[in-house]
Design a protein around this motif. Structure first.
Motif, PDB file in Angstrom:
ATOM      1  N   GLN B 475      20.538  38.575  -5.511  1.00 17.02           N
ATOM      2  CA  GLN B 475      19.922  37.444  -4.826  1.00 17.02           C
ATOM      3  C   GLN B 475      20.875  36.801  -3.824  1.00 17.02           C
ATOM      4  O   GLN B 475      21.782  36.072  -4.207  1.00 17.02           O
ATOM      5  CB  GLN B 475      19.469  36.387  -5.841  1.00 17.02           C
ATOM      6  CG  GLN B 475      18.325  36.833  -6.731  1.00 17.02           C
ATOM      7  CD  GLN B 475      17.076  37.162  -5.937  1.00 17.02           C
ATOM      8  OE1 GLN B 475      16.943  36.780  -4.764  1.00 17.02           O
ATOM      9  NE2 GLN B 475      16.153  37.890  -6.538  1.00 17.02           N
ATOM     10  N   SER B 557      18.922  27.003  -8.347  1.00 15.66           N
ATOM     11  CA  SER B 557      18.470  28.389  -8.489  1.00 15.66           C
ATOM     12  C   SER B 557      18.131  28.974  -7.129  1.00 15.66           C
ATOM     13  O   SER B 557      17.824  28.236  -6.188  1.00 15.66           O
ATOM     14  CB  SER B 557      17.229  28.458  -9.382  1.00 15.66           C
ATOM     15  OG  SER B 557      16.103  28.022  -8.630  1.00 15.66           O
ATOM     16  N   HIS B 558      18.170  30.305  -7.074  1.00 20.60           N
ATOM     17  CA  HIS B 558      17.851  30.931  -5.790  1.00 20.60           C
ATOM     18  C   HIS B 558      16.388  30.716  -5.433  1.00 20.60           C
ATOM     19  O   HIS B 558      16.046  30.631  -4.254  1.00 20.60           O
ATOM     20  CB  HIS B 558      18.216  32.422  -5.811  1.00 20.60           C
ATOM     21  CG  HIS B 558      17.298  33.266  -6.642  1.00 20.60           C
ATOM     22  ND1 HIS B 558      17.552  33.561  -7.957  1.00 20.60           N
ATOM     23  CD2 HIS B 558      16.125  33.865  -6.333  1.00 20.60           C
ATOM     24  CE1 HIS B 558      16.564  34.315  -8.422  1.00 20.60           C
ATOM     25  NE2 HIS B 558      15.692  34.515  -7.461  1.00 20.60           N
ATOM     26  N   GLU B 559      15.520  30.563  -6.442  1.00 15.73           N
ATOM     27  CA  GLU B 559      14.107  30.326  -6.136  1.00 15.73           C
ATOM     28  C   GLU B 559      13.925  29.015  -5.356  1.00 15.73           C
ATOM     29  O   GLU B 559      13.176  28.966  -4.388  1.00 15.73           O
ATOM     30  CB  GLU B 559      13.255  30.248  -7.419  1.00 15.73           C
ATOM     31  CG  GLU B 559      12.886  31.603  -7.976  1.00 15.73           C
ATOM     32  CD  GLU B 559      13.561  31.868  -9.303  1.00 15.73           C
ATOM     33  OE1 GLU B 559      14.546  31.142  -9.620  1.00 15.73           O
ATOM     34  OE2 GLU B 559      13.112  32.796 -10.019  1.00 15.73           O
ATOM     35  N   ASP B 560      14.644  27.981  -5.809  1.00 13.56           N
ATOM     36  CA  ASP B 560      14.527  26.689  -5.118  1.00 13.56           C
ATOM     37  C   ASP B 560      15.005  26.815  -3.671  1.00 13.56           C
ATOM     38  O   ASP B 560      14.399  26.284  -2.747  1.00 13.56           O
ATOM     39  CB  ASP B 560      15.370  25.621  -5.834  1.00 13.56           C
ATOM     40  CG  ASP B 560      14.777  25.286  -7.203  1.00 13.56           C
ATOM     41  OD1 ASP B 560      13.625  25.710  -7.465  1.00 13.56           O
ATOM     42  OD2 ASP B 560      15.462  24.606  -7.998  1.00 13.56           O
TER      43      ASP B 560
END
Lengths: 109, 577
Positions: B475, B557-560
């Motif tokens: 990621q 987090s990488h999602e955020d």
């Protein structure tokens, strides 16, 4: 194809040319060091092809097209083997004589 | 319909008919030939046998042929003339309705087997002669087949076990839609050529050519690494829509080409291209790039051939410089090993190649390989704006060794009377976490830094991204990476030295906002990614990018991070999301 009768082992090889119309044949003993390996087979096939005759080579129970280097190779003919060379077509006698001479001079030029 | 999954190595999608390209190096697949084309196939066979014989007669008449060699060539010629050979090949093509290539391969396989069965060492050893003859005929057939591409009514998808450099050298981009191959990875020759031609490509597709015939319809999805064989109408419609969208986007991006890469508030960004072969410079310039930020030089090394000479290197570098017209050319020294070609196929396999003697480490071990390249880089600096870039530097120690060798090359070239530019900027790739952590020290001893995100991500996160079991952990937006990249960019800014970023992350417009906000002012991306990145740059202000980056720096987090970046990109350039 039925094999022509060949002389008994040990019997001196005769260059007797049997001439029946357009077919000729003769027996010859392979005397070169390697037998009919690719290089001698190359010379044999080249000469057979140039003769314009259909040439068959018989050895023991096997036989092959004399103008096919691959069939000659597959016969794995060793030194000391006795071959019967058979040519059919115009000039068959000359063809057999030339091929026998080639084998006799150990496939050298 | 059948879906094959491989490794996506060049983006884009294509729908088209397959054209199989075989290689003489390996077993030839059984390619079916329709009844109507059997006569034409037999003509091809005869033409190939004649061509092979002509090649031999050329060798026989060449000067310096001794009697031993000439005897071998006449034997080969006699095999090619053998009436049994032709009879059997003709019979195979007719009876089995297969390609001449397959008939030839099958014939010689049988022949070799029979030779080996003869109780005679001599004949067993002649197998290699037979293979040599086989290759000669196959080469003639394959060359003929490749020329056929030009006569086809429409461009085709080239399918191969693996494409060789000589095969791709003659491929016409206008006749090709996409590539797919059974073996290879991101740095295989097929991949390099596909990217350089801007064609979608998927490699590592197993035994897919067994399933394909000339004319089989396939969809090649170079974004997802999928090949759909005999797609159903719904899939074709879906992919046609993707193609239409791609085309519209491309036209829109074409319009920004001639404008500078400048933010709305006037910050000029240096937007450069990554290239793999000198001719790629054309597409970088056409896409509106400001030079070459990464010239991968591994193409110079061809597996099985001797390593390139100093002159080979110089020719390639000068060829690139000529097209650049004064723009910079950043030459990265050999980056062999691990997933890439290795100049030493016989070397003992390392238990952990990614942590082993690859790239700069291998070059330092082998001055015979490295010195010609360094000398050529120094010599090329007399022809244009050359920058020298060392990959896989882990800290000051290996950097100093590499610089010492470069200096040695420079001094000896001067002594030999070569013109050598006064100024040859030297940079390092920051792609090992240790180098990133000490980038403030490293930057003091170089002229520029270039962040290589592909390796930096994999080494930082300890993830092999081609290992599908852990690939989800790869990621770029991982908070650890954001901190590390920020730290490197800051080290460059503090030292007043340029920092560039040349991994795939640089070419993804999603990250452009983030990287600008970190202070990055130099990007190096593939030619086809230049317009999209430029469009983002032209629509944003540095202030906006800093806000987005500041927010991302606090994300857990990488999602955020990705969600926020998507939101920002959607506001700036909706068509890119």
């Amino acid at each position: 194809m039925a094999l022509p009768e060949s002389g008994e082992a040990g019997e001196p090889v005769a260059d007797a040319v049997t001439d029946t119309a357009l077919q000729a044949s003769a027996d010859v003993l392979v005397t070169n060091e390697q037998g009919l390996h690719l290089r001698p087979a190359t010379e044999f096939a080249r000469l057979a092809m140039a003769s314009g005759c259909a040439v068959r080579v018989h050895h023991g129970t096997s036989n092959g097209d004399g103008s096919s280097i691959l069939e000659l190779a597959m016969m794995a003919i060793r030194p000391g083997a006795r071959l019967r060379i058979e040519a059919t077509g115009v000039g068959c006698e000359q063809a057999v004589a030339d091929l026998v001479a080639l084998v006799k001079r150990d496939f050298c030029d | 319909m059948e879906i094959y999954t491989g490794v996506p190595v060049s983006p884009g999608v294509a729908i088209g008919r397959v054209f199989l390209l075989e290689t003489e190096e390996r077993s030839v697949p059984e390619r079916h030939v329709p009844a109507a084309e059997i006569d034409a196939e037999l003509d091809r066979l005869d033409a190939a046998l004649s061509e092979a014989r002509e090649g031999l007669s050329g060798l026989l008449n060449a000067s310096g042929v001794n009697t031993e060699m000439s005897a071998i060539f006449s034997t080969h010629d006699m095999v090619l003339q053998d009436p049994k050979l032709r009879d059997e090949l003709v019979a195979t093509v007719k009876d089995c309705q297969v390609s001449a290539e397959f008939a030839v391969a099958r014939f010689f396989d049988g022949l070799v087997e029979r030779f080996q069965q003869l109780e005679d060492q001599y004949f067993a050893q002649r197998a290699s002669d037979m293979r040599d003859i086989e290759r000669r005929v196959l080469r003639a057939l394959l060359g003929d087949r490749q020329r056929k591409i030009a006569d086809l009514s429409e461009p085709v998808v080239i399918a191969a076990h693996d494409l060789t450099p000589s095969q791709t050298a003659n491929l016409d981009g206008g006749r090709t839609l996409a590539f797919l191959s059974e073996v290879g990875g991101p740095t295989s020759h097929t991949a390099i050529i596909a990217r350089s031609m801007g064609m979608p490509a998927v490699v590592g597709l197993g035994d897919i050519t067994q399933r394909l015939e000339d004319g089989t319809v396939v969809i090649v999805d170079g974004n997802r690494g999928q090949v759909i064989v005999d797609p159903d109408p719904a899939q074709i419609r879906r992919y046609e829509q993707i193609l239409v969208g791609d085309e519209r986007r491309r036209q829109e991006l074409d319009r920004v080409r001639d404008y500078p890469a400048e933010t709305r508030d006037g910050h000029v960004i240096r937007l450069m291209g990554n290239i793999e072969v000198p001719s790629d410079v054309t597409s970088v310039i056409e896409a509106g790039g400001d030079g070459v930020g990464l010239f991968r030089t591994e193409f110079l090394y061809v597996e099985g051939k001797p390593p390139p000479t100093e002159e080979d290197h110089v020719d390639a570098y000068v060829a690139a410089l000529r097209q650049l017209g004064g723009r910079p050319l950043t030459i990265r020294t050999f980056d062999f090993g691990a997933d890439k070609v290795t100049p030493d196929p016989n070397a003992a396999r390392e238990p952990n190649p990614f942590l082993g003697s690859r790239s700069l480490r291998l070059c330092l071990e082998r001055p015979g390989l490295f010195m010609p390249q360094l000398r050529a880089i120094v010599r090329a600096s007399g022809y244009g704006a050359v920058r020298c870039l060392f990959p896989m530097v882990s800290g000051l120690e290996d950097l100093r060794r590499a610089k010492a060798m470069l200096e040695k090359a420079r001094v000896s070239l001067r002594t030999e009377g070569h013109y050598v530019a006064e100024d040859l900027p030297v940079g390092v790739m920051i792609e090992i976490p240790s180098a990133a952590i000490v980038s403030d020290l490293v930057v003091e001893e170089v002229d520029f830094l270039s962040i290589g995100t592909n390796d930096l991500i994999q080494y930082t996160l300890a993830v092999d991204r081609v290992n599908e079991r852990v690939a989800y952990l790869y990621q770029p937006a991982h908070p650890a990476l954001l901190r590390l990249i920020t730290q490197v960019v800051k080290a460059g800014i503090d030292a007043g030295r340029p920092v560039s970023l040349c991994g795939e992350m640089a070419g993804d417009p999603l990250y452009t906002i983030l990287l600008l906000g970190m202070g990055l002012r130099e990007f190096s991306v593939s030619a086809r990614a230049i317009p999209a990145v430029k469009q983002v740059i032209r629509r944003i202000t540095v202030e906006q990018s800093r806000e987005a980056t500041a927010w991302c720096a606090t994300a857990t987090s990488h999602e955020d991070v990705l969600a926020r970046l998507r939101e920002s990109l959607g506001e700036l350039v909706p068509s890119l999301v």
